[in-house]
Design a protein around this motif. Structure first.
Motif, mmCIF file in Angstrom:
data_model
loop_
_atom_site.group_PDB
_atom_site.id
_atom_site.type_symbol
_atom_site.label_atom_id
_atom_site.label_comp_id
_atom_site.label_asym_id
_atom_site.label_seq_id
_atom_site.Cartn_x
_atom_site.Cartn_y
_atom_site.Cartn_z
ATOM 1 N N ALA A 48 72.388 91.243 39.948
ATOM 2 C CA ALA A 48 71.556 91.999 39.015
ATOM 3 C C ALA A 48 72.146 91.956 37.607
ATOM 4 O O ALA A 48 71.415 91.865 36.619
ATOM 5 C CB ALA A 48 71.402 93.446 39.490
ATOM 6 N N ARG A 49 73.470 91.999 37.518
ATOM 7 C CA ARG A 49 74.121 91.896 36.212
ATOM 8 C C ARG A 49 73.832 90.543 35.576
ATOM 9 O O ARG A 49 73.596 90.452 34.370
ATOM 10 C CB ARG A 49 75.629 92.103 36.340
ATOM 11 N N LEU A 50 73.868 89.480 36.394
ATOM 12 C CA LEU A 50 73.548 88.153 35.875
ATOM 13 C C LEU A 50 72.105 88.103 35.379
ATOM 14 O O LEU A 50 71.814 87.515 34.344
ATOM 15 C CB LEU A 50 73.759 87.085 36.951
ATOM 16 N N HIS A 51 71.227 88.744 36.144
ATOM 17 C CA HIS A 51 69.819 88.776 35.755
ATOM 18 C C HIS A 51 69.666 89.447 34.403
ATOM 19 O O HIS A 51 68.929 88.976 33.540
ATOM 20 C CB HIS A 51 68.984 89.502 36.810
ATOM 21 N N ASP A 52 70.376 90.542 34.228
ATOM 22 C CA ASP A 52 70.326 91.245 32.951
ATOM 23 C C ASP A 52 70.864 90.383 31.822
ATOM 24 O O ASP A 52 70.499 90.560 30.671
ATOM 25 C CB ASP A 52 71.122 92.557 33.018
ATOM 26 N N SER A 53 71.723 89.421 32.167
ATOM 27 C CA SER A 53 72.278 88.528 31.159
ATOM 28 C C SER A 53 71.327 87.387 30.821
ATOM 29 O O SER A 53 71.648 86.531 30.019
ATOM 30 C CB SER A 53 73.605 87.939 31.659
ATOM 31 N N GLY A 54 70.184 87.342 31.478
ATOM 32 C CA GLY A 54 69.193 86.336 31.150
ATOM 33 C C GLY A 54 69.076 85.211 32.161
ATOM 34 O O GLY A 54 68.256 84.325 32.007
ATOM 35 N N GLN A 55 69.880 85.236 33.216
ATOM 36 C CA GLN A 55 69.793 84.210 34.246
ATOM 37 C C GLN A 55 68.519 84.417 35.054
ATOM 38 O O GLN A 55 68.148 85.541 35.365
ATOM 39 C CB GLN A 55 71.006 84.285 35.184
ATOM 40 N N ASN A 56 67.875 83.344 35.463
ATOM 41 C CA ASN A 56 66.648 83.454 36.254
ATOM 42 C C ASN A 56 66.994 83.381 37.730
ATOM 43 O O ASN A 56 66.973 82.328 38.348
ATOM 44 C CB ASN A 56 65.658 82.356 35.876
ATOM 45 N N ILE A 57 67.315 84.524 38.320
ATOM 46 C CA ILE A 57 67.691 84.577 39.735
ATOM 47 C C ILE A 57 66.884 85.633 40.470
ATOM 48 O O ILE A 57 67.292 86.157 41.497
ATOM 49 C CB ILE A 57 69.196 84.852 39.881
ATOM 50 N N LYS A 58 65.701 85.919 39.955
ATOM 51 C CA LYS A 58 64.876 86.985 40.507
ATOM 52 C C LYS A 58 64.618 86.818 41.992
ATOM 53 O O LYS A 58 64.748 87.777 42.766
ATOM 54 C CB LYS A 58 63.557 87.063 39.759
ATOM 55 N N SER A 59 64.279 85.618 42.447
ATOM 56 C CA SER A 59 63.956 85.437 43.867
ATOM 57 C C SER A 59 65.172 85.678 44.749
ATOM 58 O O SER A 59 65.053 86.275 45.821
ATOM 59 C CB SER A 59 63.371 84.049 44.128
ATOM 60 N N ALA A 60 66.350 85.262 44.319
ATOM 61 C CA ALA A 60 67.564 85.497 45.101
ATOM 62 C C ALA A 60 67.860 86.989 45.198
ATOM 63 O O ALA A 60 68.251 87.489 46.254
ATOM 64 C CB ALA A 60 68.748 84.764 44.478
ATOM 65 N N ILE A 61 67.651 87.710 44.121
ATOM 66 C CA ILE A 61 67.874 89.150 44.115
ATOM 67 C C ILE A 61 66.884 89.839 45.041
ATOM 68 O O ILE A 61 67.244 90.747 45.786
ATOM 69 C CB ILE A 61 67.779 89.714 42.681
ATOM 70 N N GLU A 62 65.631 89.400 45.002
ATOM 71 C CA GLU A 62 64.620 90.015 45.854
ATOM 72 C C GLU A 62 64.930 89.811 47.331
ATOM 73 O O GLU A 62 64.783 90.736 48.133
ATOM 74 C CB GLU A 62 63.236 89.458 45.511
ATOM 75 N N VAL A 63 65.385 88.610 47.708
ATOM 76 C CA VAL A 63 65.750 88.342 49.104
ATOM 77 C C VAL A 63 66.915 89.230 49.505
ATOM 78 O O VAL A 63 66.905 89.851 50.573
ATOM 79 C CB VAL A 63 66.101 86.848 49.299
ATOM 80 N N LEU A 64 67.918 89.296 48.662
ATOM 81 C CA LEU A 64 69.081 90.128 48.955
ATOM 82 C C LEU A 64 68.691 91.594 49.042
ATOM 83 O O LEU A 64 69.162 92.323 49.921
ATOM 84 C CB LEU A 64 70.149 89.920 47.885
ATOM 85 N N ALA A 65 67.798 92.040 48.175
ATOM 86 C CA ALA A 65 67.341 93.424 48.208
ATOM 87 C C ALA A 65 66.628 93.726 49.527
ATOM 88 O O ALA A 65 66.832 94.794 50.115
ATOM 89 C CB ALA A 65 66.410 93.708 47.030
ATOM 90 N N GLU A 66 65.825 92.802 50.000
ATOM 91 C CA GLU A 66 65.139 93.001 51.277
ATOM 92 C C GLU A 66 66.142 93.071 52.428
ATOM 93 O O GLU A 66 65.990 93.861 53.354
ATOM 94 C CB GLU A 66 64.111 91.904 51.524
ATOM 95 N N GLU A 67 67.188 92.248 52.375
ATOM 96 C CA GLU A 67 68.234 92.301 53.401
ATOM 97 C C GLU A 67 68.935 93.648 53.371
ATOM 98 O O GLU A 67 69.225 94.240 54.420
ATOM 99 C CB GLU A 67 69.244 91.172 53.200
#
Length: 79
Positions: A48-67
């Protein structure tokens, strides 16, 4: 206004807090599940910190959040 990611993080943090209390009172199986969920939580927070830094990792975060959601829900049901 909170972003969808912030809303998700808040929801997961609440589930995490509830599961933490239950895991500490529960069985060894629940404690093992807790440890696995904590590893995923730490990964989620880092991603999530990387995402806030502008990295496009939304799908990876969503999968991890579901887990994480599934882990916390299993803990709540187990105890």
């Amino acid at each position: 206004m909170m972003s969808a990611l912030e809303n998700l993080k808040t929801e997961l943090a609440t589930l995490r807090d509830e599961a933490k209390v239950q895991a500490h009172l529960g069985s060894m199986e629940a404690q093992q599940e807790w440890q696995e969920a904590e590893t995923k939580w730490n990964h989620f927070v880092a991603e999530a910190r990387l995402h806030d830094s502008g990295q496009n990792i939304k799908s990876a975060i969503e999968v991890l959040a579901e887990e994480l959601r599934a882990s916390y829900e299993r803990l709540k049901r187990a105890l």
